[in-house]
Write a protein that holds these residues in place. Structure first.
Motif, PDB file in Angstrom:
ATOM      1  N   ALA A 125      17.837  -1.599 -14.189  1.00  0.00           N
ATOM      2  CA  ALA A 125      17.425  -2.626 -13.229  1.00  0.00           C
ATOM      3  C   ALA A 125      17.122  -2.004 -11.872  1.00  0.00           C
ATOM      4  O   ALA A 125      16.209  -2.428 -11.153  1.00  0.00           O
ATOM      5  N   GLY A 126      17.891  -0.984 -11.506  1.00  0.00           N
ATOM      6  CA  GLY A 126      17.682  -0.316 -10.221  1.00  0.00           C
ATOM      7  C   GLY A 126      16.347   0.394 -10.114  1.00  0.00           C
ATOM      8  O   GLY A 126      15.876   0.679  -9.013  1.00  0.00           O
ATOM      9  N   GLN A 127      15.710   0.678 -11.262  1.00  0.00           N
ATOM     10  CA  GLN A 127      14.401   1.315 -11.220  1.00  0.00           C
ATOM     11  C   GLN A 127      13.338   0.389 -10.627  1.00  0.00           C
ATOM     12  O   GLN A 127      12.214   0.809 -10.351  1.00  0.00           O
ATOM     13  N   ALA A 128      13.698  -0.880 -10.404  1.00  0.00           N
ATOM     14  CA  ALA A 128      12.774  -1.797  -9.736  1.00  0.00           C
ATOM     15  C   ALA A 128      12.442  -1.312  -8.333  1.00  0.00           C
ATOM     16  O   ALA A 128      11.336  -1.542  -7.817  1.00  0.00           O
ATOM     17  N   ILE A 129      13.397  -0.610  -7.694  1.00  0.00           N
ATOM     18  CA  ILE A 129      13.142  -0.021  -6.376  1.00  0.00           C
ATOM     19  C   ILE A 129      12.311   1.245  -6.521  1.00  0.00           C
ATOM     20  O   ILE A 129      11.348   1.476  -5.790  1.00  0.00           O
ATOM     21  N   SER A 130      12.662   2.071  -7.506  1.00  0.00           N
ATOM     22  CA  SER A 130      11.976   3.353  -7.685  1.00  0.00           C
ATOM     23  C   SER A 130      10.497   3.170  -8.004  1.00  0.00           C
ATOM     24  O   SER A 130       9.644   3.883  -7.468  1.00  0.00           O
ATOM     25  N   ILE A 131      10.182   2.217  -8.891  1.00  0.00           N
ATOM     26  CA  ILE A 131       8.787   2.067  -9.298  1.00  0.00           C
ATOM     27  C   ILE A 131       7.925   1.553  -8.158  1.00  0.00           C
ATOM     28  O   ILE A 131       6.765   1.948  -8.008  1.00  0.00           O
ATOM     29  N   SER A 132       8.492   0.681  -7.309  1.00  0.00           N
ATOM     30  CA  SER A 132       7.709   0.214  -6.161  1.00  0.00           C
ATOM     31  C   SER A 132       7.456   1.368  -5.196  1.00  0.00           C
ATOM     32  O   SER A 132       6.351   1.485  -4.636  1.00  0.00           O
ATOM     33  N   GLY A 133       8.437   2.257  -5.014  1.00  0.00           N
ATOM     34  CA  GLY A 133       8.240   3.418  -4.157  1.00  0.00           C
ATOM     35  C   GLY A 133       7.187   4.358  -4.700  1.00  0.00           C
ATOM     36  O   GLY A 133       6.350   4.884  -3.955  1.00  0.00           O
ATOM     37  N   LEU A 134       7.195   4.578  -6.021  1.00  0.00           N
ATOM     38  CA  LEU A 134       6.211   5.458  -6.645  1.00  0.00           C
ATOM     39  C   LEU A 134       4.798   4.930  -6.443  1.00  0.00           C
ATOM     40  O   LEU A 134       3.885   5.677  -6.041  1.00  0.00           O
ATOM     41  N   PHE A 135       4.592   3.649  -6.700  1.00  0.00           N
ATOM     42  CA  PHE A 135       3.253   3.083  -6.548  1.00  0.00           C
ATOM     43  C   PHE A 135       2.842   2.983  -5.078  1.00  0.00           C
ATOM     44  O   PHE A 135       1.647   3.034  -4.764  1.00  0.00           O
ATOM     45  N   ALA A 136       3.815   2.872  -4.183  1.00  0.00           N
ATOM     46  CA  ALA A 136       3.491   2.894  -2.750  1.00  0.00           C
ATOM     47  C   ALA A 136       2.926   4.250  -2.358  1.00  0.00           C
ATOM     48  O   ALA A 136       1.946   4.341  -1.601  1.00  0.00           O
ATOM     49  N   VAL A 137       3.526   5.327  -2.858  1.00  0.00           N
ATOM     50  CA  VAL A 137       3.034   6.678  -2.562  1.00  0.00           C
ATOM     51  C   VAL A 137       1.626   6.866  -3.113  1.00  0.00           C
ATOM     52  O   VAL A 137       0.717   7.335  -2.410  1.00  0.00           O
ATOM     53  N   LEU A 138       1.422   6.523  -4.381  1.00  0.00           N
ATOM     54  CA  LEU A 138       0.114   6.717  -5.011  1.00  0.00           C
ATOM     55  C   LEU A 138      -0.971   5.922  -4.279  1.00  0.00           C
ATOM     56  O   LEU A 138      -2.088   6.425  -4.054  1.00  0.00           O
ATOM     57  N   THR A 139      -0.649   4.699  -3.901  1.00  0.00           N
ATOM     58  CA  THR A 139      -1.625   3.859  -3.204  1.00  0.00           C
ATOM     59  C   THR A 139      -1.922   4.399  -1.815  1.00  0.00           C
ATOM     60  O   THR A 139      -3.088   4.446  -1.383  1.00  0.00           O
ATOM     61  N   SER A 140      -0.889   4.807  -1.097  1.00  0.00           N
ATOM     62  CA  SER A 140      -1.085   5.272   0.280  1.00  0.00           C
ATOM     63  C   SER A 140      -1.980   6.500   0.343  1.00  0.00           C
ATOM     64  O   SER A 140      -2.725   6.687   1.306  1.00  0.00           O
ATOM     65  N   LEU A 141      -1.919   7.343  -0.684  1.00  0.00           N
ATOM     66  CA  LEU A 141      -2.728   8.566  -0.688  1.00  0.00           C
ATOM     67  C   LEU A 141      -4.181   8.322  -1.058  1.00  0.00           C
ATOM     68  O   LEU A 141      -5.039   9.162  -0.784  1.00  0.00           O
ATOM     69  N   SER A 142      -4.473   7.176  -1.665  1.00  0.00           N
ATOM     70  CA  SER A 142      -5.816   6.968  -2.198  1.00  0.00           C
ATOM     71  C   SER A 142      -6.567   5.787  -1.608  1.00  0.00           C
ATOM     72  O   SER A 142      -7.792   5.718  -1.715  1.00  0.00           O
ATOM     73  N   ILE A 143      -5.886   4.844  -0.963  1.00  0.00           N
ATOM     74  CA  ILE A 143      -6.532   3.572  -0.638  1.00  0.00           C
ATOM     75  C   ILE A 143      -7.672   3.715   0.369  1.00  0.00           C
ATOM     76  O   ILE A 143      -8.700   3.047   0.251  1.00  0.00           O
ATOM     77  N   ALA A 144      -7.533   4.592   1.353  1.00  0.00           N
ATOM     78  CA  ALA A 144      -8.584   4.724   2.370  1.00  0.00           C
ATOM     79  C   ALA A 144      -9.900   5.163   1.734  1.00  0.00           C
ATOM     80  O   ALA A 144     -10.975   4.652   2.079  1.00  0.00           O
ATOM     81  N   LYS A 145      -9.819   6.109   0.793  1.00  0.00           N
ATOM     82  CA  LYS A 145     -11.028   6.619   0.150  1.00  0.00           C
ATOM     83  C   LYS A 145     -11.568   5.654  -0.891  1.00  0.00           C
ATOM     84  O   LYS A 145     -12.772   5.388  -0.960  1.00  0.00           O
ATOM     85  N   VAL A 146     -10.686   5.085  -1.704  1.00  0.00           N
ATOM     86  CA  VAL A 146     -11.114   4.206  -2.794  1.00  0.00           C
ATOM     87  C   VAL A 146     -11.751   2.928  -2.270  1.00  0.00           C
ATOM     88  O   VAL A 146     -12.689   2.396  -2.881  1.00  0.00           O
ATOM     89  N   THR A 147     -11.270   2.431  -1.131  1.00  0.00           N
ATOM     90  CA  THR A 147     -11.764   1.147  -0.615  1.00  0.00           C
ATOM     91  C   THR A 147     -12.786   1.318   0.508  1.00  0.00           C
ATOM     92  O   THR A 147     -13.065   0.368   1.228  1.00  0.00           O
ATOM     93  N   ARG A 148     -13.318   2.513   0.673  1.00  0.00           N
ATOM     94  CA  ARG A 148     -14.321   2.728   1.713  1.00  0.00           C
ATOM     95  C   ARG A 148     -15.513   1.793   1.496  1.00  0.00           C
ATOM     96  O   ARG A 148     -16.034   1.661   0.388  1.00  0.00           O
ATOM     97  N   GLY A 149     -15.928   1.122   2.544  1.00  0.00           N
ATOM     98  CA  GLY A 149     -17.042   0.185   2.462  1.00  0.00           C
ATOM     99  C   GLY A 149     -16.608  -1.262   2.308  1.00  0.00           C
ATOM    100  O   GLY A 149     -17.418  -2.174   2.451  1.00  0.00           O
ATOM    101  N   ILE A 150     -15.327  -1.496   2.009  1.00  0.00           N
ATOM    102  CA  ILE A 150     -14.818  -2.867   1.868  1.00  0.00           C
ATOM    103  C   ILE A 150     -14.298  -3.347   3.222  1.00  0.00           C
ATOM    104  O   ILE A 150     -13.518  -2.655   3.883  1.00  0.00           O
ATOM    105  N   ASP A 151     -14.739  -4.529   3.628  1.00  0.00           N
ATOM    106  CA  ASP A 151     -14.268  -5.121   4.884  1.00  0.00           C
ATOM    107  C   ASP A 151     -12.740  -5.161   4.882  1.00  0.00           C
ATOM    108  O   ASP A 151     -12.109  -5.628   3.927  1.00  0.00           O
ATOM    109  N   ARG A 152     -12.135  -4.657   5.968  1.00  0.00           N
ATOM    110  CA  ARG A 152     -10.673  -4.571   6.016  1.00  0.00           C
ATOM    111  C   ARG A 152     -10.015  -5.951   6.043  1.00  0.00           C
ATOM    112  O   ARG A 152      -8.879  -6.099   5.600  1.00  0.00           O
TER     113      ARG A 152
END
Length: 405
Positions: free
Chosen positions: A61-88
């Protein structure tokens, strides 16, 4: 009409909206932050009923915290490039919808897989939202108000962090863990409506070739700053994660007194976000250097005075002031060091912070088990001193870059 839209877009791009409309948008984002962070940390206080209902171990059950942290890292590293051109504006509204969907999935999850899928979605929202926060505030407010805007966002973060665990426990007792998570849904709907009304159009140039989050590490200032942030947060969470067992076993506080001390830490955090919002406008470099030194001194003070309840309460309140206020300084650092790549800078900062928290809490736990609280707290102090030293180098690198321009 077309000319009016062009002028509005130009104003937004340079932080020239009227104070009233800009601050309304920042307040809407602050409500979103508070809802988001409360949702992220809600499982901490209701792990037992989650585990029982879904037939899981406490660890699973505690992995509910870990998985959100993992996806936060992956998203933070990619979102600026992946969403380029999309109105903020569209992107922020989309992330808020995703938060609402996450709340629904978790609240009605029939099994572990769906529960973790909902938690992964909240990680995406955390990583995406925080990555863009500095850049968004820069576009909403004039330059002299940016630090206060970032302080307000961090105030929402501090409030939610303070209230998430006790609120989750309280709601879980009366409406169950699913009801506690469902509370996020109407809050997300309110913040979605407010952002829809308050956020202006914020175009993103698809052809712009800015740096990626990892690409920023080619710059010396980014490498030094990232290392300083890593040591700061690792040092903080090597101690902060184990405050409760320290208060129970060393200071020997009962539940009412322990709750009061934790509440004082949270109140100190709220104060710290606004104090630091003013300090960074006066001297950012000094704030970045002195904050970890102050935390290191408090860590050493807790080792010395751990058995004295009043001294510990005062020290932990100060820890709340400085520890919660320090991120305001580093978000301001992103805005000033990378004014043309603030989204990438925000993504880098989020990734470093998430990884540092994981490593700091894990390493602190190993030391706490092996050598007791003294080992963990002194290691925390050493990491924090290292953060201060790197902040000195960052200040020198910043001055050199400014002179070169």
């Amino acid at each position: 009409m077309a000319q009016s839209a062009i002028l509005e877009n130009h104003a937004v791009a340079h932080g020239e909206l009227s104070g009233r409309s800009g601050w309304s948008a920042v307040f809407a984002l602050t409500l979103c932050v508070a809802t988001l962070i409360a949702s992220e940390f809600m499982p901490v206080s209701i792990l037992t009923p989650i585990a029982t209902d879904l037939h899981l171990s406490q660890g699973a059950a505690g992995q509910a915290i870990s998985i959100s942290g993992l996806f936060a890292v992956l998203t933070s590293l990619s979102i600026a490039k992946v969403t380029r051109g999309i109105d903020r504006r569209v992107l922020l509204l989309g992330l808020t919808v995703l938060m609402l969907v996450s709340g629904l999935i978790v609240a009605f999850a029939p099994n572990y897989l769906m529960f973790m899928a909902g938690r992964a979605l909240i990680g995406v929202v955390v990583g995406g939202f925080w990555s863009m926060s500095a850049a968004t505030v820069m576009r909403l407010l004039p330059e002299d108000q940016i630090a206060r805007g970032l302080a307000l966002l961090n105030g929402g973060n501090a409030l939610a962090t303070t209230l998430a665990a006790p609120l989750g426990s309280f709601l879980g007792q009366y409406i169950g863990w699913r009801g506690a998570f469902f509370v996020v849904v109407p809050l997300a709907a309110v913040t979605l409506a407010w952002q829809w009304l308050a956020l202006p159009t914020m175009p993103s140039d698809r052809t712009q070739t800015g740096a990626s989050a990892l690409g920023l590490l080619r710059r010396p200032t980014a490498r030094i700053g990232a290392a300083a942030v890593a040591l700061l947060f690792a040092g903080q969470f090597a101690l902060f994660t184990y405050v409760r067992p320290f208060l129970e076993s060393v200071t020997q506080l009962g539940v009412p007194a322990l709750s009061l001390v934790l509440l004082l830490m949270g109140a100190g955090g709220l104060l710290g976000t606004f104090v630091f919002g003013r300090l960074v406008t006066r001297n950012l470099s000094a704030t970045l250097i002195l904050a970890p030194i102050g935390l290191a001194a408090i860590a050493c003070g807790l080792v010395v005075a751990g058995a004295h309840a009043i001294s510990v309460a005062v020290l932990l309140t100060l820890w709340g002031v400085i520890g919660t206020g320090a991120p305001v300084a580093w978000w301001t650092w992103v805005a000033r060091r990378f004014p043309d790549d603030a989204e990438a800078g925000g993504g880098l900062l989020v990734a470093v912070v998430q990884l540092a928290i994981t490593l700091g809490a894990g390493g602190g736990g190993l030391l706490f088990d092996a050598g007791g609280y003294r080992a963990a707290f002194l290691a925390s102090a050493a990491l924090l001193v290292g953060a201060a030293i790197l902040a000195v180098f960052d200040a020198q690198a910043g001055r050199a870059a400014s002179d070169a321009r």
